[in-house]
Motif scaffolding. Structure first.
Motif, PDB file in Angstrom:
ATOM      1  N   GLY A  76       0.807  -1.213   0.000  1.00 16.37           N
ATOM      2  CA  GLY A  76       0.000   0.000   0.000  1.00 16.37           C
ATOM      3  C   GLY A  76       0.838   1.259   0.000  1.00 16.37           C
ATOM      4  O   GLY A  76       0.500   2.257  -0.659  1.00 16.37           O
ATOM      5  N   TYR A  77       1.937   1.216   0.741  1.00 14.95           N
ATOM      6  CA  TYR A  77       2.875   2.355   0.769  1.00 14.95           C
ATOM      7  C   TYR A  77       3.364   2.669  -0.638  1.00 14.95           C
ATOM      8  O   TYR A  77       3.356   3.834  -1.077  1.00 14.95           O
ATOM      9  N   LEU A  78       3.818   1.645  -1.359  1.00 11.96           N
ATOM     10  CA  LEU A  78       4.318   1.860  -2.714  1.00 11.96           C
ATOM     11  C   LEU A  78       3.219   2.391  -3.627  1.00 11.96           C
ATOM     12  O   LEU A  78       3.445   3.312  -4.428  1.00 11.96           O
ATOM     13  N   ILE A  79       2.031   1.838  -3.510  1.00 19.82           N
ATOM     14  CA  ILE A  79       0.917   2.261  -4.354  1.00 19.82           C
ATOM     15  C   ILE A  79       0.572   3.728  -4.105  1.00 19.82           C
ATOM     16  O   ILE A  79       0.405   4.510  -5.054  1.00 19.82           O
ATOM     17  N   LEU A  80       0.486   4.137  -2.850  1.00 17.11           N
ATOM     18  CA  LEU A  80       0.173   5.541  -2.553  1.00 17.11           C
ATOM     19  C   LEU A  80       1.247   6.474  -3.099  1.00 17.11           C
ATOM     20  O   LEU A  80       0.937   7.488  -3.739  1.00 17.11           O
ATOM     21  N   HIS A  81       2.506   6.139  -2.861  1.00 20.65           N
ATOM     22  CA  HIS A  81       3.576   7.034  -3.303  1.00 20.65           C
ATOM     23  C   HIS A  81       3.688   7.082  -4.822  1.00 20.65           C
ATOM     24  O   HIS A  81       3.923   8.161  -5.390  1.00 20.65           O
ATOM     25  N   GLU A  82       3.497   5.960  -5.489  1.00 22.80           N
ATOM     26  CA  GLU A  82       3.541   5.964  -6.944  1.00 22.80           C
ATOM     27  C   GLU A  82       2.340   6.694  -7.547  1.00 22.80           C
ATOM     28  O   GLU A  82       2.419   7.234  -8.650  1.00 22.80           O
ATOM     29  N   ALA A  83       1.235   6.751  -6.789  1.00 21.27           N
ATOM     30  CA  ALA A  83       0.055   7.488  -7.256  1.00 21.27           C
ATOM     31  C   ALA A  83       0.205   8.993  -7.046  1.00 21.27           C
ATOM     32  O   ALA A  83      -0.518   9.782  -7.650  1.00 21.27           O
ATOM     33  N   GLY A  84       1.147   9.395  -6.171  1.00 12.00           N
ATOM     34  CA  GLY A  84       1.375  10.817  -5.929  1.00 12.00           C
ATOM     35  C   GLY A  84       1.052  11.278  -4.529  1.00 12.00           C
ATOM     36  O   GLY A  84       1.172  12.473  -4.221  1.00 12.00           O
ATOM     37  N   GLY A  85       0.608  10.354  -3.651  1.00 10.48           N
ATOM     38  CA  GLY A  85       0.340  10.710  -2.260  1.00 10.48           C
ATOM     39  C   GLY A  85       1.632  10.779  -1.463  1.00 10.48           C
ATOM     40  O   GLY A  85       2.724  10.481  -1.971  1.00 10.48           O
ATOM     41  N   GLN A  86       1.505  11.183  -0.197  1.00  7.44           N
ATOM     42  CA  GLN A  86       2.681  11.327   0.654  1.00  7.44           C
ATOM     43  C   GLN A  86       2.426  10.718   2.019  1.00  7.44           C
ATOM     44  O   GLN A  86       1.277  10.598   2.459  1.00  7.44           O
ATOM     45  N   SER A  87       3.532  10.356   2.712  1.00  8.87           N
ATOM     46  CA  SER A  87       3.403   9.769   4.047  1.00  8.87           C
ATOM     47  C   SER A  87       4.664  10.003   4.855  1.00  8.87           C
ATOM     48  O   SER A  87       5.720  10.343   4.314  1.00  8.87           O
ATOM     49  N   CYS A  88       4.550   9.800   6.167  1.00 11.87           N
ATOM     50  CA  CYS A  88       5.692   9.777   7.080  1.00 11.87           C
ATOM     51  C   CYS A  88       5.211   9.133   8.379  1.00 11.87           C
ATOM     52  O   CYS A  88       4.027   8.801   8.513  1.00 11.87           O
ATOM     53  N   THR A  89       6.109   8.950   9.331  1.00  9.44           N
ATOM     54  CA  THR A  89       5.712   8.465  10.652  1.00  9.44           C
ATOM     55  C   THR A  89       5.361   9.657  11.533  1.00  9.44           C
ATOM     56  O   THR A  89       5.534  10.816  11.144  1.00  9.44           O
ATOM     57  N   LEU A  90       4.899   9.383  12.737  1.00  4.62           N
ATOM     58  CA  LEU A  90       4.607  10.456  13.680  1.00  4.62           C
ATOM     59  C   LEU A  90       5.874  11.166  14.144  1.00  4.62           C
ATOM     60  O   LEU A  90       5.803  12.245  14.754  1.00  4.62           O
ATOM     61  N   ASP A  91       7.030  10.579  13.861  1.00  2.65           N
ATOM     62  CA  ASP A  91       8.315  11.215  14.168  1.00  2.65           C
ATOM     63  C   ASP A  91       8.920  11.899  12.948  1.00  2.65           C
ATOM     64  O   ASP A  91      10.056  12.370  12.995  1.00  2.65           O
ATOM     65  N   GLY A  92       8.173  11.928  11.856  1.00  6.30           N
ATOM     66  CA  GLY A  92       8.652  12.579  10.645  1.00  6.30           C
ATOM     67  C   GLY A  92       9.592  11.744   9.808  1.00  6.30           C
ATOM     68  O   GLY A  92      10.209  12.242   8.866  1.00  6.30           O
ATOM     69  N   GLU A  93       9.717  10.456  10.113  1.00  7.16           N
ATOM     70  CA  GLU A  93      10.601   9.558   9.367  1.00  7.16           C
ATOM     71  C   GLU A  93       9.843   8.890   8.224  1.00  7.16           C
ATOM     72  O   GLU A  93       8.611   8.896   8.182  1.00  7.16           O
ATOM     73  N   ASP A  94      10.589   8.265   7.324  1.00  5.20           N
ATOM     74  CA  ASP A  94       9.990   7.448   6.278  1.00  5.20           C
ATOM     75  C   ASP A  94       9.291   6.258   6.945  1.00  5.20           C
ATOM     76  O   ASP A  94       9.864   5.615   7.828  1.00  5.20           O
ATOM     77  N   VAL A  95       8.061   5.979   6.528  1.00  7.38           N
ATOM     78  CA  VAL A  95       7.348   4.828   7.089  1.00  7.38           C
ATOM     79  C   VAL A  95       8.087   3.539   6.769  1.00  7.38           C
ATOM     80  O   VAL A  95       8.196   2.635   7.607  1.00  7.38           O
TER      81      VAL A  95
END
Length: 268
Positions: free
Chosen positions: A221-240
């Motif tokens: 799901g992470y790959l799908i969201l990022h390849e679609a153009g969405g963004q994410s991080c952890t609550l500490d601001g790190e890469d999930v």
């Protein structure tokens, strides 16, 4: 671009078709027809989880034997050993949303990703009940049922959004603040991490928060969201994404604009 078989359209289609067929064979016929048992961590396990994992592992080994295999229903040591493979490692959750599946709630999915040298290069999330195949390859974009999937929404303000929020795994302080502030228009919790990521990518929800998810829950799901153009991080601001058997918090949004507003609200 990392070399792997799924840059080729024929192999990519073979993988997607194979997972779809296995899910229809091993999961759908057992829906509302199997019992469950409770694992040590309190999560549920059904015959469908075990049979889907077994069938998928066999399918992958037969067609792409060079890659190691990590399945949710394996020991932690086996999982950690698989992630150390220099050739690459499949990461499978045979049924993400087992509690829903075992309760007769049709919100669950198969999640499969391929990681090579710590990078996700391919991933798919298949929802058997709706026959929806979300998929992505690194740098090649995301898709839904073989059509391009682009993360977009007409919502531009945080207060307009639908939030997919899992309160159970948040700190009491953060959960109470969100409940008190009600920073979105509406809130949902569906019980399938893999589908959460995909539905954010598809604009079915617009912001996302989950306090603790395993790599087999989020990888595809992470790959799908990022390849679609969405963004994410952890609550500490790190890469999930972390190539370890270690739970990660996830903050995400459909668009960069909404992600920044959600990020600022959460004080990351």
């Amino acid at each position: 671009m990392t070399k792997h078989p799924f840059n080729a359209a024929e192999e990519w289609q073979k993988l997607k078709n194979g997972i779809r067929q296995l899910a229809k064979q091993e999961i759908l016929p057992r829906f509302e027809k199997v019992g469950f048992e409770e694992k040590q961590d309190g999560s549920l396990l059904t015959e469908a989880d075990l049979e889907m994992q077994k069938a998928t592992q066999s399918f992958l080994l037969q067609n792409w034997p060079q890659f190691a295999f990590l399945g949710e229903e394996m020991s932690q040591q086996q999982q950690e050993d698989a992630l150390k493979s220099t050739q690459g490692c499949w990461i499978l959750d045979p049924i993400d949303g087992t509690s829903n599946f075992a309760s007769g709630i049709p919100v669950y999915a198969v999640s499969l990703a391929l990681m090579i040298e710590g990078r996700l290069v391919a991933g798919l999330v298949y929802d058997p009940d709706r026959d929806e195949m979300f998929a992505a390859r690194h740098t090649l974009g995301a898709e839904l049922n073989d059509k391009p999937l682009i993360a977009k929404t007409a919502k531009t303000k945080l207060k307009q959004t639908s939030g997919i929020i899992d309160f159970k795994r948040l700190t009491p302080e953060l959960a109470c603040r969100i409940i008190h502030d009600n920073p979105y228009s509406s809130q949902r919790s569906f019980g399938s991490v893999a589908l959460d990521w995909c539905w954010i990518a598809a604009g079915r929800g617009h912001i996302y928060l989950h306090g603790a998810q395993n790599i087999w829950d989020y990888a595809a799901g992470y790959l799908i969201l990022h390849e679609a153009g969405g963004q994410s991080c952890t609550l500490d601001g790190e890469d999930v994404l972390l190539p370890k058997v270690q739970k990660r918090a996830a903050v995400a949004a459909t668009t960069p604009e909404l992600f920044q507003q959600w990020h600022d609200y959460l004080q990351i």
